[in-house]
Design a protein around this motif. Structure first.
Motif, mmCIF file in Angstrom:
data_model
loop_
_atom_site.group_PDB
_atom_site.id
_atom_site.type_symbol
_atom_site.label_atom_id
_atom_site.label_comp_id
_atom_site.label_asym_id
_atom_site.label_seq_id
_atom_site.Cartn_x
_atom_site.Cartn_y
_atom_site.Cartn_z
ATOM 1 N N LEU A 1 0.458 -1.371 -0.536
ATOM 2 C CA LEU A 1 -0.216 0.032 0.415
ATOM 3 C C LEU A 1 1.010 1.431 -0.208
ATOM 4 O O LEU A 1 0.465 2.409 -0.522
ATOM 5 C CB LEU A 1 -0.975 -0.546 0.935
ATOM 6 C CG LEU A 1 -2.361 -1.145 1.188
ATOM 7 C CD1 LEU A 1 -2.599 -1.392 2.769
ATOM 8 C CD2 LEU A 1 -3.304 -1.064 0.198
ATOM 9 N N THR A 2 1.843 0.959 1.139
ATOM 10 C CA THR A 2 3.666 2.243 0.838
ATOM 11 C C THR A 2 3.734 2.638 -0.803
ATOM 12 O O THR A 2 3.430 3.853 -1.264
ATOM 13 C CB THR A 2 4.080 2.083 1.867
ATOM 14 O OG1 THR A 2 3.321 2.310 2.838
ATOM 15 C CG2 THR A 2 4.862 3.153 1.987
ATOM 16 N N ASN A 3 3.767 1.495 -1.526
ATOM 17 C CA ASN A 3 4.135 1.838 -2.850
ATOM 18 C C ASN A 3 3.288 2.220 -3.555
ATOM 19 O O ASN A 3 3.322 3.023 -4.280
ATOM 20 C CB ASN A 3 5.010 -0.222 -3.360
ATOM 21 C CG ASN A 3 6.440 0.440 -2.615
ATOM 22 O OD1 ASN A 3 6.602 0.787 -2.403
ATOM 23 N ND2 ASN A 3 6.825 -1.176 -2.738
ATOM 24 N N SER B 1 2.858 4.730 -7.826
ATOM 25 C CA SER B 1 2.327 3.929 -8.474
ATOM 26 C C SER B 1 1.092 5.234 -9.667
ATOM 27 O O SER B 1 0.690 5.408 -10.579
ATOM 28 C CB SER B 1 0.948 2.990 -8.429
ATOM 29 O OG SER B 1 -0.336 3.601 -7.875
ATOM 30 N N GLY B 2 0.826 6.336 -9.179
ATOM 31 C CA GLY B 2 -0.625 7.104 -8.960
ATOM 32 C C GLY B 2 -1.693 6.713 -9.564
ATOM 33 O O GLY B 2 -2.906 7.271 -9.456
ATOM 34 N N ALA B 3 -1.854 5.584 -8.344
ATOM 35 C CA ALA B 3 -3.644 4.829 -8.378
ATOM 36 C C ALA B 3 -4.167 5.816 -7.371
ATOM 37 O O ALA B 3 -3.290 6.656 -5.842
ATOM 38 C CB ALA B 3 -3.352 3.561 -7.722
ATOM 39 N N ARG C 1 0.221 2.905 -12.499
ATOM 40 C CA ARG C 1 0.730 2.994 -14.117
ATOM 41 C C ARG C 1 1.986 1.895 -13.891
ATOM 42 O O ARG C 1 2.339 1.728 -14.852
ATOM 43 C CB ARG C 1 1.577 4.414 -13.721
ATOM 44 C CG ARG C 1 2.725 4.167 -12.800
ATOM 45 C CD ARG C 1 3.820 5.295 -12.861
ATOM 46 N NE ARG C 1 2.889 7.104 -12.973
ATOM 47 C CZ ARG C 1 3.091 7.481 -11.636
ATOM 48 N NH1 ARG C 1 3.582 6.884 -10.575
ATOM 49 N NH2 ARG C 1 2.532 8.838 -11.803
ATOM 50 N N GLY C 2 1.836 1.205 -13.072
ATOM 51 C CA GLY C 2 2.651 -0.603 -13.221
ATOM 52 C C GLY C 2 4.011 -0.530 -13.288
ATOM 53 O O GLY C 2 4.265 1.324 -12.954
ATOM 54 N N GLY D 1 0.389 -0.656 -15.888
ATOM 55 C CA GLY D 1 -0.718 -1.254 -14.563
ATOM 56 C C GLY D 1 -1.327 -2.648 -14.718
ATOM 57 O O GLY D 1 -1.244 -2.646 -16.619
ATOM 58 N N PRO D 2 -2.198 -3.513 -14.518
ATOM 59 C CA PRO D 2 -2.363 -2.841 -13.221
ATOM 60 C C PRO D 2 -0.794 -3.456 -12.685
ATOM 61 O O PRO D 2 -0.584 -4.530 -13.195
ATOM 62 C CB PRO D 2 -3.443 -3.998 -12.286
ATOM 63 C CG PRO D 2 -3.711 -5.008 -13.402
ATOM 64 C CD PRO D 2 -3.552 -4.180 -14.360
#
Length: 432
Positions: free
Chosen positions: A353-355, A360-362, A385-386, A420-421
């Motif tokens: 979740l931190t990453n 990721s921009g998610a 963005r993966g 992504g994902p």
């Protein structure tokens, strides 16, 4: 007739590759004899492991060809050629796979060429016979399929010669397991050392600094108590602030070692608390564990709930939101994994979740916890963005995650194509 010709052509191509491999085996036998001579004279002992590796590659190529033709993989079992030169030479000589590959190379030299020549001899009469039988009499071809049987015979012989004995397979599996355990032990030791350094740094830079400031202010307050009581009170107020800051730092360090919420609320409640404070809209699903069900958790960036956000309604998140819920008694409804497994799963979700929030921009993510017959499975996915790297160079967080999971004999699978994902799947062995 057309299908029979195509199948015979495919079989001939398989036999042609076998004949080419037979010629390479001829050269390999010469290399083996030359290497043996050099090894006996001790001059070229270093050539022996490399020659054995070359022989293994040739046998591996034949295994793949046989698997493609038959549709069933051919197992292999080799002892790893690692360590100093004397150990590599000893392993190359004593490994049963070396003798097995040499026997195959000698046999391949014979049947690889013989079967290829036999297929060439069969082609012309097979076309004539099957041209009459299939073309004029309207029956199934009878001669062209013989070429396919020759290819099948070559594949059967290769499988019989290259399949390791059960004892050799067990030895190879045991050696691979020892190698894996050695690597995971080294990773666990490295992770433990890094964790101790992190704790020491946090204590030195955080709690210790606040405690030193606290001691100084108390000392100043004692000196000023008789002459300037107002200044002494101010210093005591500052000391209280420093004490609260030191306590906060100590709580932070404790959470990094083993989060108390894991003990109090179990893995499901702790993961929901992580989801609430992640800054993302996170859907958490739990199957087979305590708190079974599916809840939607999320909020604006920063984790502060607004309006009718589900964060306000979730009693499991009181420790994070400060809403002060009633004590949770629901965690007894399902089994709990061992503490080490729960901690590894918790930190895996935290890292994922931190990453997702940082890189990721998610804006959304999903977390799934599921109980398997002999494992705990964790799956974290985000629609960002993966492009996360799956190798050891994928960042210190992912490296630490792999080491923590590997220390428990678990596995980590990362799928993150560009665009992504990103999906991180963790499986931890667990006895329920």
């Amino acid at each position: 007739m057309r299908d029979a010709i195509k199948e015979a052509g495919r079989a001939s191509l398989h036999l042609l590759y076998g004949a080419a491999l037979a010629l390479l085996c001829y050269l390999m036998i010469g290399v083996a004899l030359f290497t043996a001579l050099l090894t006996v004279t001790v001059i070229g002992a270093g050539v022996l492991p490399e020659s054995v590796l070359l022989l293994r590659r040739m046998a591996g190529w034949e295994r793949r060809r046989t698997a493609v033709w038959t549709g069933a993989p051919v197992p292999e079992a080799y002892l790893p050629l690692e360590g100093p030169l004397p150990a590599r030479v000893r392993t190359a000589v004593t490994d049963p796979g070396t003798a097995r590959d040499l026997v195959w190379a000698a046999a391949q030299l014979l049947y690889g060429l013989v079967l290829w020549y036999a297929s060439l001899i069969l082609w012309v009469p097979a076309l004539l016979v099957d041209g009459v039988v299939a073309g004029l009499a309207g029956r199934r071809p009878v001669a062209l399929p013989l070429i396919g049987r020759l290819a099948g015979l070559a594949a059967e012989w290769s499988r019989a010669l290259l399949t390791p004995a059960p004892s050799a397979a067990r030895d190879a599996v045991l050696a691979a397991r020892i190698e894996q355990l050695t690597a995971t032990r080294a990773g666990a030791v490295a992770a433990h050392g890094a964790e101790l350094r992190r704790i020491e740094r946090d204590l030195h830079d955080g709690a210790q600094a606040h405690l030193v400031a606290l001691s100084m202010r108390i000392g100043l307050a004692k000196r000023a108590y008789d002459s300037d009581p107002a200044a002494a009170r101010r210093l005591l107020d500052d000391a209280q602030t420093q004490a609260e800051a030191a306590l906060a730092e100590l709580r932070h360090v404790v959470r990094g070692i083993h989060p108390p919420i894991l003990t109090d609320r179990g893995l499901a409640g702790a993961v929901r608390a992580l989801a609430a404070s992640s800054g993302l809209e996170v859907a958490v699903s739990v199957a087979g564990l305590a708190h079974d069900g599916h809840r939607h958790l999320g909020g604006p960036v920063g984790g502060s709930p607004v309006g009718d956000s589900p964060l306000n309604a979730d009693p499991d998140l009181g420790a994070v939101t400060g809403s002060g819920p009633a004590p949770d008694t629901d965690h007894d409804r399902g089994p709990r994994a061992p503490a080490a497994v729960e901690a590894a799963a918790y930190f895996a979700v935290a890292e994922a979740l931190t990453n997702a929030a940082k890189h990721s921009g998610a804006s959304r993510a999903t977390v799934a916890l599921s109980r398997e017959p002999a494992a705990l499975r964790v799956r974290v996915a985000d629609g960002g963005r993966g492009g996360a790297e799956a190798g050891e160079g994928g960042g210190s967080g992912l490296t630490g995650l792999r080491r923590r999971v590997a220390a428990l004999d678990g596995t980590v699978r990362l799928t993150s194509p560009v665009g992504g994902p990103t999906v991180i799947e963790v499986e931890l062995p667990c006895v329920w």
